[in-house]
Design a protein around this motif. Structure first.
Motif, PDB file in Angstrom:
ATOM      1  N   ASP A   1     102.543 -14.367  91.487  1.00  0.00           N
ATOM      2  CA  ASP A   1     100.576 -14.396  92.452  1.00  0.00           C
ATOM      3  C   ASP A   1     101.079 -13.257  93.753  1.00  0.00           C
ATOM      4  OD1 ASP A   1     102.913 -16.653  94.119  1.00  0.00           O
ATOM      5  OD2 ASP A   1     100.780 -15.619  95.312  1.00  0.00           O
ATOM      6  N   CYS A   2     100.099 -12.892  94.094  1.00  0.00           N
ATOM      7  CA  CYS A   2      99.914 -11.992  95.250  1.00  0.00           C
ATOM      8  C   CYS A   2      99.510 -12.828  96.536  1.00  0.00           C
ATOM      9  CB  CYS A   2      99.617 -10.573  94.726  1.00  0.00           C
ATOM     10  SG  CYS A   2      97.312 -10.251  94.345  1.00  0.00           S
ATOM     11  N   GLY A   3      99.454 -13.837  96.565  1.00  0.00           N
ATOM     12  CA  GLY A   3      98.834 -15.013  97.869  1.00  0.00           C
ATOM     13  C   GLY A   3      97.250 -14.493  97.691  1.00  0.00           C
ATOM     14  N   SER A   4      97.108 -13.624  98.965  1.00  0.00           N
ATOM     15  CA  SER A   4      94.919 -14.016  99.201  1.00  0.00           C
ATOM     16  C   SER A   4      95.079 -12.525  98.756  1.00  0.00           C
ATOM     17  CB  SER A   4      94.798 -14.479 100.626  1.00  0.00           C
ATOM     18  OG  SER A   4      96.212 -13.457 102.029  1.00  0.00           O
ATOM     19  N   ASN A   5      96.050 -11.584  98.975  1.00  0.00           N
ATOM     20  CA  ASN A   5      95.391 -10.339  97.891  1.00  0.00           C
ATOM     21  C   ASN A   5      94.725 -10.204  96.709  1.00  0.00           C
ATOM     22  OD1 ASN A   5      96.508  -8.762 100.180  1.00  0.00           O
ATOM     23  ND2 ASN A   5      98.439  -8.734  99.166  1.00  0.00           N
ATOM     24  N   LEU A   6      94.845 -11.203  95.865  1.00  0.00           N
ATOM     25  CA  LEU A   6      93.910 -11.812  95.372  1.00  0.00           C
ATOM     26  C   LEU A   6      92.387 -11.509  95.153  1.00  0.00           C
ATOM     27  CD1 LEU A   6      94.194 -11.518  91.778  1.00  0.00           C
ATOM     28  CD2 LEU A   6      94.133 -14.105  91.988  1.00  0.00           C
ATOM     29  N   GLU A   7      91.958 -10.218  95.084  1.00  0.00           N
ATOM     30  CA  GLU A   7      90.999 -10.425  94.815  1.00  0.00           C
ATOM     31  C   GLU A   7      89.564 -10.564  93.588  1.00  0.00           C
ATOM     32  OE1 GLU A   7      89.984  -6.315  97.487  1.00  0.00           O
ATOM     33  OE2 GLU A   7      91.019  -7.219  99.397  1.00  0.00           O
ATOM     34  N   ARG A   8      90.011  -9.547  92.808  1.00  0.00           N
ATOM     35  CA  ARG A   8      89.592  -9.378  91.470  1.00  0.00           C
ATOM     36  C   ARG A   8      90.956  -9.904  90.155  1.00  0.00           C
ATOM     37  NH1 ARG A   8      88.650  -4.825  93.617  1.00  0.00           N
ATOM     38  NH2 ARG A   8      87.413  -5.526  95.006  1.00  0.00           N
ATOM     39  N   ILE A   9      89.761  -9.690  89.262  1.00  0.00           N
ATOM     40  CA  ILE A   9      90.941 -10.062  87.952  1.00  0.00           C
ATOM     41  C   ILE A   9      89.604  -9.109  86.346  1.00  0.00           C
ATOM     42  CG2 ILE A   9      91.800 -10.891  85.604  1.00  0.00           C
ATOM     43  CD1 ILE A   9      92.214 -13.078  88.048  1.00  0.00           C
ATOM     44  N   LYS A  10      90.116  -7.885  85.642  1.00  0.00           N
ATOM     45  CA  LYS A  10      89.303  -7.479  85.467  1.00  0.00           C
ATOM     46  C   LYS A  10      90.583  -7.290  83.720  1.00  0.00           C
ATOM     47  CE  LYS A  10      88.236  -4.054  87.687  1.00  0.00           C
ATOM     48  NZ  LYS A  10      87.584  -2.114  88.226  1.00  0.00           N
ATOM     49  N   CYS A  11      88.976  -7.097  83.081  1.00  0.00           N
ATOM     50  CA  CYS A  11      89.163  -7.291  81.749  1.00  0.00           C
ATOM     51  C   CYS A  11      89.973  -6.000  81.594  1.00  0.00           C
ATOM     52  CB  CYS A  11      87.809  -7.333  80.546  1.00  0.00           C
ATOM     53  SG  CYS A  11      88.626  -7.268  78.467  1.00  0.00           S
ATOM     54  N   PRO A  12      91.714  -5.732  80.735  1.00  0.00           N
ATOM     55  CA  PRO A  12      91.727  -4.303  80.872  1.00  0.00           C
ATOM     56  C   PRO A  12      91.254  -3.661  79.225  1.00  0.00           C
ATOM     57  CG  PRO A  12      93.378  -6.770  79.759  1.00  0.00           C
ATOM     58  CD  PRO A  12      92.009  -7.093  79.760  1.00  0.00           C
TER      59      PRO A  12
ATOM     60  N   LYS B   1      97.852  -5.984  91.939  1.00  0.00           N
ATOM     61  CA  LYS B   1      98.912  -6.190  90.680  1.00  0.00           C
ATOM     62  C   LYS B   1     100.229  -8.174  90.725  1.00  0.00           C
ATOM     63  CE  LYS B   1     101.770  -3.857  88.960  1.00  0.00           C
ATOM     64  NZ  LYS B   1     101.710  -4.320  87.427  1.00  0.00           N
ATOM     65  N   CYS B   2      99.578  -8.772  89.792  1.00  0.00           N
ATOM     66  CA  CYS B   2     100.579  -9.998  89.966  1.00  0.00           C
ATOM     67  C   CYS B   2     101.189  -9.425  88.300  1.00  0.00           C
ATOM     68  CB  CYS B   2      99.639 -10.484  89.190  1.00  0.00           C
ATOM     69  SG  CYS B   2      98.436 -11.325  91.222  1.00  0.00           S
ATOM     70  N   GLY B   3     102.284 -11.052  88.087  1.00  0.00           N
ATOM     71  CA  GLY B   3     102.864 -10.588  87.112  1.00  0.00           C
ATOM     72  C   GLY B   3     102.981 -11.682  86.358  1.00  0.00           C
TER      73      GLY B   3
END
Ligand SMILES: [Zn+2]
Length: 148
Positions: free
Chosen positions: A50-61, A108-110
């Motif tokens: 995870d990217c912690g509090s950097n995760l702002e949004r997730i979009k469809c690729p 980015k996450c992974g």
């Protein structure tokens, strides 16, 4: 004070890297980059990086629409039942097949079963460093920049 952790992971979630290669990369980073610490972590199966509090949004690729965190948490919880060895999902927006690893995470996450965590590096992880680590690990790598 918050911490920044730059996590170096193999680009492919199923890639396993031997401890001696990981250790060589850790030593290289310690020599070349000023930071609080460099830690190597392993798990038996891939886990979400995870990217912690950097995760702002997730979009469809595929269609670029925003994915709800509710949908994503449900998909993650389903995938965690197979220890993240199967990451395939059907996207709710366009009904197409993709993978939890392919979603457009911002930041980015992974997924990976090993990581090199660089805690509070004094400078950004540049292309040169990425290339050198990639050579030491003998695989393509991704960088996840987390804030806690
Ligand atoms: Zn879509």
């Amino acid at each position: 004070m918050s911490d920044t952790v730059c996590k170096i992971i193999p680009a492919d979630p199923n890639t396993k890297i031997s401890p001696d290669k990981m250790d060589a990369a850790r030593k290289y980073v310690e020599d070349i980059l000023k930071c609080d610490s460099v830690n190597v972590q392993y798990s038996d199966d891939p886990k979400f990086i995870d990217c912690g509090s950097n995760l702002e949004r997730i979009k469809c690729p595929l269609c670029g629409r925003k994915l709800g965190f509710d949908w994503w948490q449900g998909a993650m919880s389903a995938a965690s039942k197979s220890s993240f060895t199967g990451l395939d999902v059907v996207l709710p927006c366009c009904n197409k097949e993709s993978s939890l690893n392919e979603l457009d995470y911002d930041f980015k996450c992974g997924f990976a079963s090993c990581e090199i965590d660089i805690v509070n590096p004094a400078k950004d992880i540049d292309d040169e460093l990425i290339e050198a680590i990639s050579k030491l690990l003998a695989c393509d790598i991704s960088v996840v920049i987390a804030r806690y």
